[in-house]
Write a protein that holds these residues in place. Structure first.
Motif, PDB file in Angstrom:
ATOM      1  N   GLN A  34       0.853  -1.290  -0.059  1.00 45.79           N
ATOM      2  CA  GLN A  34       0.039  -0.018  -0.045  1.00 45.79           C
ATOM      3  C   GLN A  34       0.742   1.377   0.195  1.00 45.79           C
ATOM      4  OE1 GLN A  34      -2.754  -0.852   3.316  1.00 45.79           O
ATOM      5  NE2 GLN A  34      -4.302  -0.862   1.998  1.00 45.79           N
ATOM      6  N   GLN A  35       1.842   1.236   0.697  1.00 46.64           N
ATOM      7  CA  GLN A  35       2.985   2.441   0.691  1.00 46.64           C
ATOM      8  C   GLN A  35       3.326   2.431  -0.538  1.00 46.64           C
ATOM      9  OE1 GLN A  35       2.731  -0.113   3.292  1.00 46.64           O
ATOM     10  NE2 GLN A  35       4.014   0.670   4.883  1.00 46.64           N
ATOM     11  N   HIS A  36       3.845   1.435  -1.135  1.00 48.60           N
ATOM     12  CA  HIS A  36       4.688   1.232  -2.852  1.00 48.60           C
ATOM     13  C   HIS A  36       3.292   2.139  -3.686  1.00 48.60           C
ATOM     14  CE1 HIS A  36       5.898  -0.624  -6.332  1.00 48.60           C
ATOM     15  NE2 HIS A  36       6.841   0.409  -6.023  1.00 48.60           N
ATOM     16  N   ARG A  37       2.081   1.468  -3.528  1.00 47.42           N
ATOM     17  CA  ARG A  37       1.201   2.344  -4.312  1.00 47.42           C
ATOM     18  C   ARG A  37       1.019   3.728  -4.327  1.00 47.42           C
ATOM     19  NH1 ARG A  37      -5.081  -0.454  -4.470  1.00 47.42           N
ATOM     20  NH2 ARG A  37      -6.119   1.340  -5.312  1.00 47.42           N
ATOM     21  N   ARG A  38       1.117   4.105  -2.829  1.00 44.61           N
ATOM     22  CA  ARG A  38       0.944   5.771  -2.537  1.00 44.61           C
ATOM     23  C   ARG A  38       2.409   6.196  -3.247  1.00 44.61           C
ATOM     24  NH1 ARG A  38      -1.100   4.054   2.586  1.00 44.61           N
ATOM     25  NH2 ARG A  38       0.846   4.140   3.561  1.00 44.61           N
ATOM     26  N   PHE A  39       3.302   5.534  -3.076  1.00 47.03           N
ATOM     27  CA  PHE A  39       4.530   6.130  -3.747  1.00 47.03           C
ATOM     28  C   PHE A  39       4.371   6.416  -5.119  1.00 47.03           C
ATOM     29  CE2 PHE A  39       8.646   5.132  -5.997  1.00 47.03           C
ATOM     30  CZ  PHE A  39       9.301   6.253  -5.741  1.00 47.03           C
TER      31      PHE A  39
END
Length: 332
Positions: free
Chosen positions: A303-308
């Motif tokens: 999810q953090q990678h997706r936000r990045f």
């Protein structure tokens, strides 16, 4: 190995020492690097030699040169394996600005005057990604049919559809970029690395190894550096990434086309593909356990990678809308 080096090259090192993944030795303030080349075709090595000669002519003193054997060949057989011997100059130990260093390297490489065929990857991302995706999808289907036998396979079976979607988005982004946008002079092919990361130059004390090179769009190296830093530093990576891009652009500003290719490469989930592929290719339980830990880490942080990815253009201050660069809505 030392005895065979003397027989092949007439050089007698007192000892061999490791440098990154290579064996090296010093003679009269020159460093010699023994590089295994069994995975390369002869035509690829010929192009690498030509690129190395050219970059040295352009004044890049960090480039390693190919050393011929006593018989005038550039490939030798030592302990029944094929090697090239490269020679470089001792570099002063100093902090390097990787963005500027890479931009200067690309500027020189862009001037290479001859045709590149064996090492050429520019314009081929879509076909290469599609092939890789098809192979992994067929493998995934076979694992689904045979039912998972361990925790890694369960994770792979459950997670693959998400990364399949990411890979398809990346491929479509490249297709749209090639349809919607025109390459500029800044988008000419140049010498790149198979995989450029912050470790590439530090592992070899800034010595540039031509057998690590290919010919591609400059955004390849930039995207792989950013990918590596993001997965090493997570949400703390933004400052490093911004500084790297700013330093690069002082020398080599990217076009809108170049920014879109960089982003497409970040979209393609290479980290996931490599982890799965290496797990199944590994013959070691310890390595498999490490790849399982790595996969679990990626899945915990997806999810953090997706936000990045969703906020990438905003985070680096790129006016995507003004430049006509399409964003991926579902990531936003």
């Amino acid at each position: 190995m030392i005895h065979e080096l003397f027989e092949q090259y007439g050089i007698q090192p007192s000892e061999l020492s490791p440098l990154g993944s290579y064996q090296t030795f010093w003679i009269r303030n020159k460093i010699y690097v023994l590089v295994p080349v069994g995975q390369f075709q002869e035509e690829e090595l010929v192009e690498m030699k030509h690129l190395s000669d050219f970059m040295l002519e352009q004044g890049d003193t960090n480039v390693a040169a190919f050393v011929p054997t006593l018989q005038g060949y550039y490939v030798s057989t030592i302990q029944e394996k094929n090697y090239c011997l490269l020679r470089g100059t001792r570099q002063a130990d100093r902090q390097i600005d990787e963005g500027s260093e890479l931009a200067l390297f690309h500027s020189r490489g862009r001037m290479y005057p001859s045709e590149i065929s064996e090492l050429r990857r520019i314009g081929e991302w879509r076909e290469l990604w599609e092939k890789r995706l098809d192979q992994l999808e067929r493998f995934w289907q076979s694992k689904v049919a045979s039912h998972p036998s361990n925790q890694f396979e369960k994770l792979f079976i459950e997670s693959f559809p998400y990364y399949l979607g990411m890979a398809e988005n990346a491929i479509q982004y490249v297709v749209d970029t090639e349809i919607d946008d025109e390459p500029q002079l800044a988008d000419a092919g140049t010498i790149c690395y198979q995989r450029f990361t912050p470790l590439t130059l530090t592992h070899t004390k800034r010595l540039k190894i031509p057998t690590e090179w290919i010919y591609d769009h400059p955004s390849r190296d930039m995207a792989e550096w950013i990918r590596h830093v993001y997965f090493e530093q997570g949400d703390d990576a933004s400052e490093s990434i911004l500084a790297f891009l700013q330093n690069y652009e002082k020398i080599n500003p990217l076009s809108a086309f170049g920014w879109r290719l960089l982003y497409a490469r970040l979209l393609f989930p290479l980290h996931y593909f490599e982890t799965v592929e290496r797990y199944y290719l590994s013959g070691s339980d310890a390595l498999r356990e490490a790849y399982q830990d790595r996969l679990e880490s990626f899945l915990d942080r997806y999810q953090q990678h997706r936000r990045f990815l969703g906020s990438f253009y905003d985070a680096i201050g790129l006016p995507a809308q003004r430049l006509g660069i399409r964003e991926v809505d579902w990531l936003k």
